[in-house]
Design a protein around this motif. Structure first.
Motif, mmCIF file in Angstrom:
data_model
loop_
_atom_site.group_PDB
_atom_site.id
_atom_site.type_symbol
_atom_site.label_atom_id
_atom_site.label_comp_id
_atom_site.label_asym_id
_atom_site.label_seq_id
_atom_site.Cartn_x
_atom_site.Cartn_y
_atom_site.Cartn_z
ATOM 1 N N ALA A 114 0.829 -1.201 0.000
ATOM 2 C CA ALA A 114 0.000 0.000 0.000
ATOM 3 C C ALA A 114 0.865 1.254 0.000
ATOM 4 O O ALA A 114 0.590 2.218 -0.722
ATOM 5 C CB ALA A 114 -0.931 -0.009 1.206
ATOM 6 N N TYR A 158 4.049 7.572 -7.964
ATOM 7 C CA TYR A 158 3.048 6.532 -7.721
ATOM 8 C C TYR A 158 2.718 5.836 -9.036
ATOM 9 O O TYR A 158 2.683 6.484 -10.088
ATOM 10 C CB TYR A 158 1.747 7.130 -7.170
ATOM 11 C CG TYR A 158 1.858 7.873 -5.885
ATOM 12 C CD1 TYR A 158 2.869 7.610 -4.959
ATOM 13 C CD2 TYR A 158 0.915 8.862 -5.572
ATOM 14 C CE1 TYR A 158 2.941 8.302 -3.762
ATOM 15 C CE2 TYR A 158 0.978 9.556 -4.376
ATOM 16 C CZ TYR A 158 1.997 9.287 -3.478
ATOM 17 O OH TYR A 158 2.067 9.983 -2.302
ATOM 18 N N TRP A 175 3.862 1.584 -1.085
ATOM 19 C CA TRP A 175 4.490 1.697 -2.402
ATOM 20 C C TRP A 175 3.529 2.373 -3.386
ATOM 21 O O TRP A 175 3.927 3.156 -4.242
ATOM 22 C CB TRP A 175 4.828 0.280 -2.879
ATOM 23 C CG TRP A 175 5.318 0.163 -4.289
ATOM 24 C CD1 TRP A 175 6.565 0.456 -4.741
ATOM 25 C CD2 TRP A 175 4.565 -0.296 -5.421
ATOM 26 N NE1 TRP A 175 6.639 0.189 -6.093
ATOM 27 C CE2 TRP A 175 5.438 -0.265 -6.539
ATOM 28 C CE3 TRP A 175 3.250 -0.740 -5.604
ATOM 29 C CZ2 TRP A 175 5.029 -0.659 -7.818
ATOM 30 C CZ3 TRP A 175 2.846 -1.126 -6.875
ATOM 31 C CH2 TRP A 175 3.732 -1.078 -7.968
ATOM 32 N N ASN A 176 2.270 2.071 -3.202
ATOM 33 C CA ASN A 176 1.247 2.579 -4.121
ATOM 34 C C ASN A 176 0.656 3.905 -3.647
ATOM 35 O O ASN A 176 -0.395 4.328 -4.119
ATOM 36 C CB ASN A 176 0.146 1.528 -4.277
ATOM 37 C CG ASN A 176 -0.515 1.582 -5.651
ATOM 38 O OD1 ASN A 176 -0.160 2.423 -6.470
ATOM 39 N ND2 ASN A 176 -1.469 0.700 -5.880
ATOM 40 N N GLY A 177 1.297 4.551 -2.672
ATOM 41 C CA GLY A 177 0.894 5.909 -2.331
ATOM 42 C C GLY A 177 -0.152 6.051 -1.254
ATOM 43 O O GLY A 177 -0.678 7.147 -1.039
#
Ligand SMILES: Cc1ncc(C[n+]2csc(CCOP(=O)(O)OP(=O)(O)O)c2C)c(N)n1
Ligand SMILES: Cc1ncc(C[n+]2csc(CCOP(=O)(O)OP(=O)(O)O)c2C)c(N)n1
Ligand code: SF4
Ligand code: SF4
Ligand SMILES: [Mg+2]
Ligand SMILES: [Mg+2]
Lengths: 350, 611, 611, 350
Positions: C280, C438, C282-284
């Motif tokens: 999560a 992102y 990593w995905n912003g």
């Protein structure tokens, strides 16, 4: 806070063929909640060992972490026990078993311990067909951490927290059959009559015997809306067969109507005698077993009993072709090649 | 131009493509040098993939017996088109560049300080051999043959090796020998007197052997009596288990039954691998698991259990470059903290530091004695360089009168005759080590419950603060006992005034010794201590205390041994200066020498040496 | 006999059986003291099981505002038959022993320095209530009523609480109030002037609140903008997620759709829990995972990945007593090393040390800013005492103009307008922190490959030594940047001569401050520094450097903060003396005071204070 | 050593409806062994994305560790990729998906990565029905660590090491169905015609689509004695159905004989059109799917194709009822309750 019960022995207590009484198979006083299903399962284990005339010290008890995993302290206090870490009982049992194939191994786990954190070790102990009596005390929740849903909680089932479980459940018996288990059964802590022979059969079995014991958590998951409550289970239980376990020593005496029984001869020569509801069912057929489980599930019923046996699969020691002597009994003389051999190796490295 | 001239002292780098069969050719070369009695030290620098990427094999030849990596390349055998350019430029002035002249050298290869030796490998190979698979392999053998001529090595050393290697398939030896000859002949026809590098037979090596550390550890485990191994594949530790399996097949098959006296289990992951080893150790088998960094991270929880429940398990960590997946095919000494303090809570583990294959064997075998004596995990800290490369070292030996030290274990008889009440965690000897029993020993005595939860001296569950605390303090007593049992350090005193000392461990050793020699040539005489275990003996602390200035040489970024030294003892951090190489390649004598010289320089310019 | 007489300064211990519903009664008591404006500090000492074992609730009342644990018990409410004996003997001379006199006190309860107060709880309860389940609960409320009288607390403070608690079910309030009255009346009839302990209303507490640390952290995560949490049940961290879930249901439901603005996932284990948080992050999304020791051990590998791939994940470690499963319901500060150096290879993680619920909230929220600014894991080091017990602390507050610091993230526009070539791991600002993007931001720009393997500045795979090394060195630059961003320490200077200093962190704080006050009374004036983060700022090092003698107070066996202090900085270990409590109970002012006095004594007898 | 191919674009390359060519879906040059099955699977992924007109940057690629797990570097280089740690792709994918439900997620794993170290995460991602296109490149061995048997290696199968595998294999498709997967298929890297539509269907599926792609390891497990070699697979493959994937945009044109087709309407409105060998087979019936797999296995055949689909199971976001807005797009204004609320909380704590 572990304490052992008084050692006083009533002279008239029934003895088994080893001259031991049931008390000799007990352990420390349980610290589980009054009424916990796990205590009944513990009792069934004690009963099975007593009746099978197992020498307590020839058993090793392994477990993970959880209320269920505490129970090895509450039975067989003449046996060594190993309460490992969460979800890792199978690997500890594997190592122990490799070290000494002559003991009997019983592994206790919970549904959290097995179906979540322990899923990988569960699957691979099955795949290796480790000679282990693997009992999962399944209450559909994480008892010791206060009742969170586990992966075996049925969708919609609602425990004390009051929130219906939104995820699909994992059926450990089906999964075990799918993963190539060689002995799969389901029991209910409230039905000792069925459970004791299932455990006995497991001890006689060579390879991994998996028993999923529905074992209600009275504190967190015994609500009227839970599918793992005493009440619900009692009302929805369906036995695939009744079951006689006939140890090697005894002869078969009873006679049953043609077609309604199936005989399974265990590795140690014991015999399991199944009295089946439906004579077409074949407990040695994998697909049949899974289909039957699914069928009952579709009807909202929970199938119990001996679900599947396969005596053809080799247990880990046989696969590895290890010595028949316990590896832990080997000494320098057995193990160390000595200096002369070493000098030959040196030579080959020049 | 001054070409490099040297007898028995140079570095050759082979630049190949991985998966092309160059490894065995290059090994053949290194072993021939070894058989000529000349100290040799080959290092494989390979990529983390299976086929098609650049791989280097760096062979150091050192008549003086310096076995660490040296900086600089004297000769390159450039077989990889992808890296030709780089390989060419990496050569020292006066160096030699051997390449496959079947294709012309690109125009921009214009260094005037390099001697170029073209051998038309592909062409020669195609002319002689028709099988395409064989062609690829033999191309490599041809350059080995050429080297034999160029470096003046008896061809018989190679052909003998080949014959030996193919003893069972002499048909295969033939084309290999043919290829050697082709290379030899071509070189002798075209490159008479071209090469100033020479190998001359010596008898420097005595009865030394050439071996890799992973095989040596495996053999140590065989001799040390290991019967159960759990493992999960991971570079660079996999070859430990491969060797253990191989030796087991030779030494551990029951003659009468054909059954095996070991159980080797490829686990589903590292958590299971160490779980298997712990379960076996608990049940009285000697057991181990080989792994590398990521495996150590995954074994953390179980290591804490083994520490607290006091289970004698052996782990061998073949360290590679971290963090995370890092550089899986590069070397480092960067798992010290992670292993020493593995797991949450107050835990400490015993570490052993072998420096060569002989020590992998010896400390490997000793680890099982130590584990059972101390009833605690022992972690043997090897690394990729030590584990996967061949090293020259003294021959292995075993005292046939040696008995395994199985530690404090009560037998049936002991239990029968013992009068005192037995407690699994009761320290009756004051050394912090308690008596244990194996499951199944006695029908009514000696059973106990092993747990990772807090326990009394009688292994019952407890939450009583004082009991818990006493148990934790006993573990510190055991820690002190460990100091008296672990292998002692190796010291070299050349300066009785004890001015400067070098402290190091493991594969840093050879480069460090060489650096000492070089420093001495420059007039800086130093003493050294090679540490072989954690916890540190008083000897280690005293040695450091006695010196004015101490350089701690390591192959990691964060000075991990230094951290252990100052954290566990009362050494002043200002006294310990770090020399750190952490680029993933084995540390070199050049690097150490220059770094220490620079630090000494800086210190003396600053004009103050603290007392 | 001298009975203990004290106003607003004593310790009451409630001895109950767990699972018997005593918790809410005991809380009711503590909250009433709080509402009387008197500083109060309750500590729950409970077993690792669900029902039927002894549990204690220790309430310290301190008009002076000392909120740490104090040694000694002034009054015991002894409801548990199993521990009556022990509870009786643990009382201080002159103390009070309140018990259920429905059954007679055993004959051997013969201390002549204890005032025994019998209240027939069971009898009173049975007489009044018929529902058996209610009976068990209300028995506890009755003794609370009795205490109200004995300690002179307005009954209204209790009845108000009850009314408030059962606002939605007033029917349930009634019997509770009745039970309070029964106890109050019985005590007033039988124990006039028996008790020398008194609560007097004060206004010491101002606008303080009474809150547990886990709820406070959860609220910090809500305010800090966390949207994804992965977790796995483990005591004592489970209540973090329970609170987060509760607050999410209040604050994070979209009004129009009823949908949730958080995703909370009960994972299958701790490896998956942190994996979810890392994915999560990593995905912003701002994300976190709460856990305790065993979970930290299991998260080791993933922490190394997050460090090396530079992913901003937040972990909160509610520390409990280790090693291994240890004492799951006892407190410790023993995961520092494990967290700071989590994972193999050269890794280091930023740690934050909150000391009370307000700081759990503040540092909890700040952790998300720090994580995203530094692009690295931030581990908030709470503990069982802080997390699960109620603590008095200042009120929470939030600056509504505060913006989240999302760190260096490139938007679509940034990518469009940027001229330089962007590299995920390219340090353009010299602070060691690089720009990230992102996923899904831009159709053709800004995509990169995240990996735990070694990478170039442009996030391509590399095995190039120099590139790898440069990356590792950049992470050290970032580490230095971290020092400038983490929360600064709190210092108290009372001795300008800077003789003696106390250094501590987290839940040691209150006991340490009290110990300072006591030492001062004895004539030893000390300064103090409360550390709030690792890595340590220069300020920390300077403070220590400036003092002659420094005591580092911790709740672990191995002096873990001390290790970090000397390993990471050049502090001489001899300067730092450890004061260590590791028995699983919260450290007390008594312990610290006596230990430091003894160490000072020993030092001055030895006659030498080193400069 | 990763390098991207030259950006030069041939003007006549076919374009999809986004105006992109197949090249725009490629990645770095593969460093796998020449002939590795994984490279063919990579190509099928590229093809599927190209044909589906997926915007590359709206895809996130996740993987574990292994040769297979390297492949995300070799396709879709305009997408973000995350090569995590061994066996943990599912948890990383779960977190990523939770943070932004608007992207498409593809997870690549190997048989070692999935069936051994990753077993637990695999099982639980299935149980949660994460919206993920999970592709396991299955070569029956651990390629990157040089060819050890994996848990999917068939008993008796013998790779380059020459030792027949003594353990039973795990059938990942059966297991996935057992664990409640909602889309299960098996493909073969050597049969792109079948594989591409399977991947397309997976992208259209809402929930966890699991594709077990038999993807031979030419270096370590392509021997004549291996059941995961090109040759063996080609000879023993059996397709349960052929398969048309019809994206939402297009109309169904072809007509098939009555009873031989089954239509599955996907969540996004796309349609899967199955042309079945046996018209009785029902791809939406769990038991039927498992039985069929077992049947073929008993015949020594490897069943491929779309094995099971269930469009009824809710994906994780739906189970959790999360916002339809990507969580990572929410700002202070959406997330922070503000000081006034905090003061109310303070009040409740006094
Ligand atoms: C690594 C780790 N994570 C979490 C825990 C906390 N924990 C203790 S028991 C338990 C769950 C037990 O559930 P189950 O196995 O079903 O046993 P039950 O108590 O229901 O019998 C958990 C999560 C732990 N001890 N170790
Ligand atoms: C924790 C950990 N253990 C072991 C390894 C070593 N390792 C790398 S790849 C791999 C196996 C990969 O097998 P598979 O997933 O089948 O992929 P393949 O290479 O066959 O495509 C292993 C064990 C690792 N990277 N991390
Ligand atoms: S909490 Fe549940 S599982 Fe645990 S002991 Fe109590 S009833 Fe049994
Ligand atoms: S080793 Fe096998 S799996 Fe790996 S790249 Fe080569 S062929 Fe493919
Ligand atoms: Mg359970
Ligand atoms: Mg594979």
């Amino acid at each position: 806070m572990t304490s052992t019960k008084p050692a006083f022995r009533h002279p008239k207590l029934a003895q088994n063929s080893l001259g031991l009484t049931r008390k000799d198979y007990e352990g420390a006083v349980s610290t589980l909640c009054a009424g916990c299903g796990h205590d009944s399962t513990t009792n069934a284990i004690i009963q099975a060992c007593f009746e099978l005339n197992i020498e307590p010290h020839r058993v090793a008890k392994m477990s993970g972490i959880g209320c269920s995993s505490k129970t090895p302290a509450y039975f067989l206090d003449r046996s060594h026990g190993f309460n490992a870490v969460h979800g890792r009982m199978p690997s500890i049992a594997t190592g122990a078993n490799m070290a000494n194939r002559d003991l009997l191994y019983i592994g206790i786990s919970g549904d959290g311990d097995t179906a979540s954190i322990g899923m990988g070790q569960f699957a691979h102990a099955l795949r290796r067909n480790l000679n282990l009596n693997y009992i999962c005390m399944n209450n559909g929740c994480y008892g010791l951490t206060k009742g969170q849903d586990s992966a075996t909680a049925d969708m919609g089932s609602t425990g004390k927290r009051g929130i219906p479980n939104p995820y699909a459940s994992i059926d450990l018996c089906e999964l075990a059959i799918e993963l190539g288990a060689s002995y799969v059964a389901r029991g209910f802590s409230g039905d000792k009559k069925q459970l004791v022979p299932l455990i006995k059969g497991a001890f006689a079995h060579s390879g991994l015997a998996f028993i999923d014991v529905i074992s209600p958590c009275v504190t967190f998951n015994n609500t009227s809306t839970s599918t793992k409550s005493y009440e619900y289970v009692r009302e929805h239980i369906e036995a695939t067969n009744t079951f006689d376990f006939i140890p090697l020593q005894r002869e078969i005496l009873t006679d049953y109507a043609e077609g309604t029984t199936q005989e399974v001869i265990m590795h140690d020569g014991s015999i399991i005698h199944l009295h089946k509801v439906d004579s077409k069912e074949d407990v040695t057929n994998r697909l049949n077993s899974v289909n039957k489980l699914e069928e009952e599930k579709a009807k909202g019923r929970l199938l119990t009993g001996l679900l599947y046996v396969n005596q053809q699969i080799r247990e880990t020691h046989d696969i590895l072709n290890t010595s028949l002597r316990p590896l832990n009994s080997l000494t320098e003389n057995d193990l160390c090649p000595g200096n002369t051999e070493l000098q030959k190796i040196n030579d080959s490295l020049r | 131009m001054n070409r490099i001239e040297s007898v028995n002292d140079f570095v050759i780098r082979f630049a190949n493509v991985n998966g092309s069969g160059s490894a065995s050719a290059n090994n053949l070369f290194a072993r021939a040098v070894f058989r000529a009695g000349v100290p040799v030290s080959p290092k494989n620098i390979f990529p983390s993939n299976i086929q098609g990427l650049p791989t280097w094999y760096e062979v150091r030849v050192s008549g003086d017996g310096f076995l660490g990596r040296r900086g600089g390349i004297d000769m390159t055998v450039a077989i990889n088109g992808q890296t030709m350019q780089k390989d060419y430029h990496d050569l020292l002035p006066g160096g030699y560049y051997l390449y496959d002249s079947s294709k012309q050298l690109p125009e921009d290869f214009q260094r005037d300080d390099v001697i170029v030796i073209g051998i038309p490998l592909t062409r020669l190979c195609s002319e002689e051999f028709s099988n395409p698979k064989l062609r690829q392999l033999l191309k490599n053998i041809i350059y080995v043959g050429a080297l034999a001529f160029l470096l003046d090595i008896e061809l018989a050393l190679f052909t003998d090796s080949v014959t030996r290697q193919f003893k069972k398939k002499p048909k295969l030896a033939e084309p290999n020998i043919r290829a050697l000859e082709i290379g030899f002949n071509y070189a002798s026809e075209h490159y008479q007197d071209t090469c100033g590098l020479t190998i001359t037979k010596t008898d420097k090596l005595g009865d030394d052997i050439l071996m890799d550390g992973n095989s040596a550890f495996a053999l140590g485990a065989i001799y040390g009596g290991a019967t159960v191994a759990g493992w999960y594949p991971i570079t660079p530790s996999t070859s430990v288990i491969e060797a253990f399996d191989r030796y087991s097949k030779t030494f551990r098959i029951e003659k009468d039954t054909g059954r095996s006296k070991v159980a080797i289990l490829q686990a589903e992951d590292e958590l299971a691998a160490i779980g298997i080893a712990i379960g076996a150790a608990w049940n009285g088998s000697r057991s181990f698991t080989p792994t590398s960094g990521p495996g150590i991270s995954l074994m953390n929880e179980f290591l804490g259990l083994a520490y607290f429940a006091e289970i004698p398990v052996v782990v061998v960590d073949i360290q590679r470059a971290g963090p995370s997946t890092g550089m899986p095919t590069r070397t480092q000494q960067a798992d010290l903290l992670s292993c020493a303090y593995a797991s949450h809570g107050d835990t400490k583990n015993v570490l052993l530091f072998p420096c060569d294959p002989r020590e992998c064997f010896e400390l490997g075998a000793a680890a099982f004695d130590l584990a059972e004596r101390l009833q605690t995990p022992i972690i043997v800290m090897s690394d990729l360089d030590l584990g996967m490369n061949d090293h020259v070292c003294g021959p292995l030996s075993w005292d046939d009168s040696r008995k395994y030290d199985r530690g404090k274990v009560l037998s049936y008889e002991d239990l029968e005759t013992r009068h005192e009440k037995w407690g699994r965690y009761l320290d009756v000897d004051g050394d912090g080590i308690c008596f244990r029993t194996y499951p199944g020993t006695h029908p009514t005595k000696g059973a106990y419950f092993t747990r990772g939860t807090s326990h009394t001296e009688y292994s019952a569950y407890t939450e009583e603060s004082s009991v818990y605390k006493a148990g934790m303090e006993r573990l510190l007593v055991k820690w002190d006992t460990a100091k008296t049992l672990v292998p002692s350090p190796r010291t070299k005193i050349r300066d009785p005034k004890k001015n400067i000392a070098l402290v190091f461990y493991g594969t840093t050793t050879h480069a460090a010794y060489e650096a000492m020699a070089r420093l001495e040539k420059r007039g800086t005489v130093t003493n050294s201590m090679r540490i072989r275990a954690f916890p540190f003996q008083d000897e280690v602390i005293n040695f450091i205390d006695q010196h004015q200035q101490v350089f701690v040489i390591e192959q990691n970024r964060d000075a991990q041994l230094r951290t252990l030294l100052i954290a566990e003892n009362s050494i002043s951090p200002t006294k310990l200066q770090s020399v750190l190489n952490f680029d993933g390649l084995p540390i070199t004598a050049d690097f150490i020498t220059e770094k220490i010289s620079a630090l000494l320089e800086a210190g003396s310019t600053a004009g103050k040496k603290q007392p």
